[in-house]
Enzyme design. Structure first.
Site, PDB file in Angstrom:
ATOM      1  CB  SER A  80      72.063 157.639  29.078  1.00 15.19           C
ATOM      2  OG  SER A  80      71.775 157.031  30.328  1.00 15.19           O
ATOM      3  CG  HIS A 115      46.982 149.137  10.375  1.00 16.87           C
ATOM      4  ND1 HIS A 115      45.758 149.653  10.722  1.00 16.87           N
ATOM      5  CD2 HIS A 115      46.952 148.955   9.042  1.00 16.87           C
ATOM      6  CE1 HIS A 115      45.008 149.769   9.636  1.00 16.87           C
ATOM      7  NE2 HIS A 115      45.716 149.363   8.605  1.00 16.87           N
TER       8      HIS A 115
END
Length: 484
Positions: A285, A155
């Protein structure tokens, strides 16, 4: 016009291998058609039809379409609005002795469908060894890390620990199902065969003056020459497009696996537990120079998503066919079939690269595990107290109170989990103080995860059995250049 001035698919420009691109190239497509015409003519001659040796020899000598023939085919197609007849015309020019018998009794789908089936078979044969190599690499990774405990998640929440090796085995198991599906898709392929315009073989029955046996023999001979174990007994003008659904379904299922595995790696990268390969000069990046983004895994998810959605096209095309055939399948299949295989190939190039050099950070894995372990140890502590004669209900209440206090420190104040320190300072727990090191050992929480990995990856086990036929080339498979 220069290719830089027109759209080209990234599947060929950036992602897939040269051999897969060549397999679905126009040259291979047209060359396969010529092979099919040759096999048809050879078989017709073997069964007694008047076809000269010279015609056969000229057809053999010009099987591969040459560069100077493409303008001829293109011009003829523009004139005739029919690609197959344009190729028949071009073949007749280079093999004039065969010009009168090329495509004798056949319909266009004899070569278009036959060529597509050959391409799908050959493409599956390209993919399967690559997939086997990925499984092999993950097997080695799983064995190496079968005992390394890590926090599991259900979960999306911390759950009973597992091991890194066991998690990798979950990926392997899904890939083994993909291997089985792709093998089945290949092995289930049947040739369309020599069936005529609506599948009734009427044209060939006429050519052989009503001799049903020779028509059946013609079908069998060409099927054998094309390298298929059998042909469909029943077809319309085309082989049933249900075949495309079955093949692309297997590829789409593999696409789901790619997105699933890529997602796990990305999540572990976000937690700083694992990284995909990152080269010395690679930039993560353009703005944030410190970043090491999981670009390969993100691309794997992206291409896997493209691949899994191709099944919709195949299903829609099959269900939209009317009676013996409609041509609304053609344009869609020219895109869907090649791009499904190119996408799968691109995914395998990425998977091979990623799984060859996964990087783990055991210290981070251990730190995250230790942050949650005290809460998970509460049941072990409670059971140990009961063994010392303490009431379970009393033990449960004492543990509950301390757990909530520790959780408040973690959640409200951002402090480390101090549950065990609280246990060590609370007299109630004195009977189990000596046992705490054992009760908190991460390996005591992973159950049989390590043993399961050993059983799953053992020599001669189910992984080895699935890879047996690919064993000789597991370390030799060409995977294509990876562009990042």
């Amino acid at each position: 016009m220069a290719s830089n001035d027109i759209y080209t698919t990234p599947l060929t420009g950036r992602y897939s291998s040269k051999e897969m691109q060549e397999l679905f190239s126009l040259r291979t497509r047209y060359t396969n058609w010529r092979k099919l015409w040759l096999w048809l003519a050879e078989s017709q001659k073997e069964l007694g039809l008047e076809i000269s040796d010279e015609a056969i020899e000229q057809m053999k000598a010009h099987l591969e379409v040459q560069d100077d023939e493409f303008p001829i085919i293109s011009a003829e197609e523009k004139r005739r609005r029919h690609d197959v007849m344009a190729c028949v015309h071009a073949y007749g020019q280079v093999a004039p002795a065969a010009a009168g018998i090329v495509h004798w009794g056949a319909t266009s789908c004899y070569v278009t469908d036959g060529g597509d089936l050959m391409a799908m078979r050959d493409a599956l044969n390209l993919l399967l060894p690559k997939l086997a190599r990925v499984i092999h690499q993950l097997k080695q990774f799983a064995i190496a890390h079968r005992d390394l405990p890590c926090l599991a998640f259900t979960h999306g929440q911390p759950a009973q620990p597992t091991t890194i090796g066991k998690r990798a085995c979950l990926w392997i198991q899904d890939l083994l199902l993909d291997l089985r599906n792709l093998e089945r898709a290949r092995d289930d392929l049947r040739f369309r065969g020599v069936k005529g315009t609506t599948g009734s073989q009427a044209s060939f029955l006429a050519i052989f003056t009503g001799n049903h046996e020779k028509v059946e023999q013609l079908d069998e001979l060409v099927t054998k020459k094309a390298g298929f174990p059998s042909a469909f007994t029943i077809t319309s003008q085309t082989y049933t497009r249900k075949v495309d659904v079955d093949v692309i379904s297997a590829l789409a299922s593999f696409g789901c696996t790619c997105e699933r595995i890529g997602g796990d790696i990305r999540h572990m990268a976000a937690m700083k537990e694992m990284e995909e390969p990152f080269e010395k000069d690679q930039i993560g990046s353009s703005a944030m120079a410190y970043k090491r983004n999981p670009m390969r895994s993100e691309r794997l998810c992206s291409l896997g998503r493209v691949l899994k959605n191709r099944i919709g096209d195949a299903m829609d095309t099959y269900s939209a066919q009317w009676f013996e055939r409609t041509l609304d399948d053609s344009a869609n299949r020219r895109i869907t079939i090649p791009e499904s295989f190119l996408s799968a190939d691109a995914c395998l190039i990425l998977l091979t690269n990623i799984t060859a050099s996964l990087v783990l950070y055991p210290a981070v894995i251990e730190k995250r595990l230790q942050e949650e372990l005290p809460f998970m140890a509460t049941e072990n502590i409670m059971m140990a107290l009961v063994e010392q004669g303490v009431s379970r209900q009393d033990a449960h209440e004492e543990i509950r109170v301390l757990s909530h206090q520790a959780a408040a420190e973690v959640k409200a104040k951002g402090k480390p989990n101090d549950l065990i320190e609280r246990v060590q300072k609370t007299e109630f727990f004195r009977p189990v103080w000596p046992q705490l090191p054992y009760l908190l050992d991460p390996k005591s929480f992973t159950g049989r995860a390590s043993q399961q990995v050993t059983a799953f990856t053992r020599e001669g086990g189910e992984v080895d059995s699935a890879l047996q036929q690919y064993k000789a080339g597991l370390d030799l498979v060409a995977v294509g250049e990876l562009h990042v």
